[in-house]
Structures are given as structure tokens and as C-alpha cells.
Design an enzyme around this catalytic site. Structure first.
Site, PDB file in Angstrom:
ATOM      1  CG  MET A  98      -1.830  -1.272   1.254  1.00 49.22           C
ATOM      2  SD  MET A  98      -2.757  -1.588  -0.265  1.00 49.22           S
ATOM      3  CE  MET A  98      -4.150  -0.520  -0.014  1.00 49.22           C
ATOM      4  CG  ASN A 115      -0.856  -3.564  -7.872  1.00 53.48           C
ATOM      5  OD1 ASN A 115      -0.619  -4.020  -6.740  1.00 53.48           O
ATOM      6  ND2 ASN A 115      -1.796  -2.652  -8.071  1.00 53.48           N
ATOM      7  CG  HIS A 117      -6.788  -2.049  -7.957  1.00 51.59           C
ATOM      8  ND1 HIS A 117      -6.372  -1.226  -6.930  1.00 51.59           N
ATOM      9  CD2 HIS A 117      -8.011  -1.599  -8.331  1.00 51.59           C
ATOM     10  CE1 HIS A 117      -7.297  -0.308  -6.705  1.00 51.59           C
ATOM     11  NE2 HIS A 117      -8.303  -0.517  -7.547  1.00 51.59           N
ATOM     12  CB  THR A 149       2.313   2.029 -16.215  1.00 56.06           C
ATOM     13  OG1 THR A 149       0.949   2.181 -15.823  1.00 56.06           O
ATOM     14  CG2 THR A 149       2.450   0.897 -17.208  1.00 56.06           C
ATOM     15  CG  LEU A 152      -2.505   4.398  -7.881  1.00 57.21           C
ATOM     16  CD1 LEU A 152      -1.369   3.664  -7.195  1.00 57.21           C
ATOM     17  CD2 LEU A 152      -3.238   5.298  -6.885  1.00 57.21           C
ATOM     18  CG  ASP A 153      -4.540   1.271  -8.642  1.00 50.95           C
ATOM     19  OD1 ASP A 153      -3.620   0.476  -8.361  1.00 50.95           O
ATOM     20  OD2 ASP A 153      -5.184   1.883  -7.769  1.00 50.95           O
ATOM     21  CD  GLU A 182      -7.825  -9.471  -4.006  1.00 50.13           C
ATOM     22  OE1 GLU A 182      -6.634  -9.345  -3.675  1.00 50.13           O
ATOM     23  OE2 GLU A 182      -8.720  -8.706  -3.596  1.00 50.13           O
TER      24      GLU A 182
HETATM   25  C1  GAR Z   1      -5.966  -7.249  -1.441  1.00 55.32           C
HETATM   26  O1  GAR Z   1      -7.364  -7.194  -1.504  1.00 55.32           O
HETATM   27  C2  GAR Z   1      -5.354  -6.511  -2.614  1.00 55.32           C
HETATM   28  O2  GAR Z   1      -6.076  -6.646  -3.798  1.00 55.32           O
HETATM   29  C3  GAR Z   1      -5.411  -5.099  -2.097  1.00 55.32           C
HETATM   30  O3  GAR Z   1      -5.042  -5.182  -0.748  1.00 55.32           O
HETATM   31  C4  GAR Z   1      -5.447  -6.453  -0.247  1.00 55.32           C
HETATM   32  C5  GAR Z   1      -4.251  -7.109   0.384  1.00 55.32           C
HETATM   33  O4  GAR Z   1      -4.616  -8.276   1.048  1.00 55.32           O
HETATM   34  N1  GAR Z   1      -4.519  -4.233  -2.831  1.00 55.32           N
HETATM   35  C6  GAR Z   1      -4.783  -2.964  -3.078  1.00 55.32           C
HETATM   36  O5  GAR Z   1      -5.767  -2.392  -2.665  1.00 55.32           O
HETATM   37  C7  GAR Z   1      -3.720  -2.242  -3.902  1.00 55.32           C
HETATM   38  N2  GAR Z   1      -4.252  -1.060  -4.468  1.00 55.32           N
HETATM   39  P1  GAR Z   1      -3.505  -9.348   1.458  1.00 55.32           P
HETATM   40  O6  GAR Z   1      -2.413  -8.578   2.220  1.00 55.32           O
HETATM   41  O7  GAR Z   1      -4.237 -10.294   2.371  1.00 55.32           O
HETATM   42  O8  GAR Z   1      -2.986  -9.981   0.217  1.00 55.32           O
END
Ligand code: GAR
Length: 200
Positions: A98, A115, A117, A149, A152-153, A182
Site C-alpha cells: 500500500m 500488481n 487491485h 506503470t 496508479l492502477d 484474488e
Molecule cells: C488485497 O485485496 C489486494 O487486492 C489489495 O489489498 C489487499 C491485500 O490483502 N490491494 C490494493 O488495494 C492495492 N491497491 P492481502 O495482504 O491479504 O494480500
């Protein structure tokens, strides 16, 4: 052998899914790839314990230590690059990392960073994706794996998974439904990327 480094900030459940897939599918054997290290900007995050329990080397670099630098973000990213380069990364996997990365950092690892998202990009870049999807009345939500890139996102999309938004969903319920996807999507996307890069 290709070196992967996974960057995390929190619970590390995506990192865990990737490491477990690598161990189950024997990535070193079939893909000539290994997870060289898991790195966090939060030394006390639960994900580092998970990585250690899985037998993966861990390192942390606390971003708060750079708060008084003239340019805190650039100073942190420079230190992070030094740390990463010691692992000679072929692929840097952001898994719930983050931090907004500086353009210089992104350029240094151009083509070598992915990444995940928790939205169907290009919808809902940034934070609070699930809340915003519910508030917008979306009937579906999901997750995107993409190349990183400078914006962001916004990098090229490698894969996506879709889940329904169900009546009565709140942010927590939707987030859990997306997170389950995910954990399937990210290891698969990385595995495919590595396979594409294998010499013929
Ligand atoms: C996940 O949901 C991931 O997609 C998100 O943070 C979480 C991490 O969970 N990422 C973002 O929001 C990046 N912009 P985790 O630490 O349990 O993998």
C-alpha cells in the site's frame, strides 16, 4: 533461475497463495523461478510471519523512518530499490503493497512489476473499491492483475475475475468474495507470465 520478490504491507494472504502455488506446482523445477524474498514496509505486519512460516526469507523497510527526509517518498523508494537489487529481481510482485511508487522507481523496474487491485480496472482505481462499487450500484465487482506503470492502477491488464454484488452486500462481504478470487487469480497470472518468458 528467475528471482521473484513479493512486496506486502498487511495480512499477506495473496503472498501466501502465491508461495503455496509455487511450492505445490514446483515452480523452481517447472518454471525455473523462485521466491527470493518477501519485503514489507510495515515491520510488524502479519504477512511477514506468514512468509517466515512458509520458509521464505523476509525483509522489512519501515517507510516511517524516511518521514523527515527532504523527499520522503523518493528516499524510501531509493532505499527499497537498494534492498530489492540485492535479490536481483526478475519480477516484483506487489501483493497488497500500500505505497504509491515514484515514477523513477517504476521506470527502474519497467516491465518487471505486477500488481493486484481489488476492482475491475479501469473502474475504481485507488482506495475503498468495494464501498465505491456498492455505492455506484454495480451488479458485478472483481479483481485485476496488471502491469505496473507510472499512473496508479492503470497498467496493461493481465487478467481479471468477476464476482456478483449480491443484495444486502456490505464492504466486508464483498471484499471477502473478491479476495477468494484474488487467491486463485494472482498465482495463475504470475505462473502464466513466467511460462511465457521461458526459453523455447
Ligand atoms: C488485497 O485485496 C489486494 O487486492 C489489495 O489489498 C489487499 C491485500 O490483502 N490491494 C490494493 O488495494 C492495492 N491497491 P492481502 O495482504 O491479504 O494480500
Amino acid at each position: 533461475m528467475k528471482n521473484l520478490v513479493i512486496l506486502i504491507s498487511g495480512s499477506g494472504s495473496n503472498m501466501q497463495a502465491i508461495v503455496q502455488a509455487a511450492q505445490r506446482d514446483d515452480w523452481p523445477g517447472c518454471l525455473h523461478a523462485r521466491i527470493a524474498a518477501v519485503v514489507s514496509n510495515r515491520p510488524d505486519c502479519a504477512g511477514l510471519d506468514k512468509a517466515r512460516a512458509l520458509g521464505i526469507a523476509t525483509e522489512s523497510l519501515d517507510h516511517r523512518a524516511f518521514a523527515n527526509a527532504p523527499e520522503p517518498r523518493a528516499a524510501f523508494d531509493a532505499a527499497l530499490a537498494d534492498l530489492l537489487d540485492r535479490h536481483a529481481p526478475d519480477l516484483i510482485v506487489l501483493a497488497g503493497f500500500m505505497r504509491i511508487l515514484t515514477p523513477g522507481f517504476v521506470r527502474r523496474y519497467a516491465g518487471r512489476m505486477v500488481n493486484i487491485h481489488p476492482s475491475l480496472l479501469p473502474a475504481f482505481p485507488g482506495l475503498h473499491t468495494h464501498r465505491r462499487a456498492i455505492e455506484a450500484g454495480c451488479r458485478v465487482a472483481g479483481v485485476t492483475v496488471h502491469r505496473v506503470t507510472e499512473e496508479l492502477d492503470h497498467g496493461p491488464i493481465l487478467d481479471q475475475a468477476v464476482v456478483p454484488v449480491l443484495p444486502g452486500d456490505d464492504e466486508t462481504r464483498l471484499a471477502a468474495r473478491v479476495l477468494a478470487q484474488e487467491h486463485l487469480l494472482y498465482p495463475r497470472a504470475i505462473e502464466r507470465l513466467l511460462r511465457e518468458q521461458l526459453p523455447p
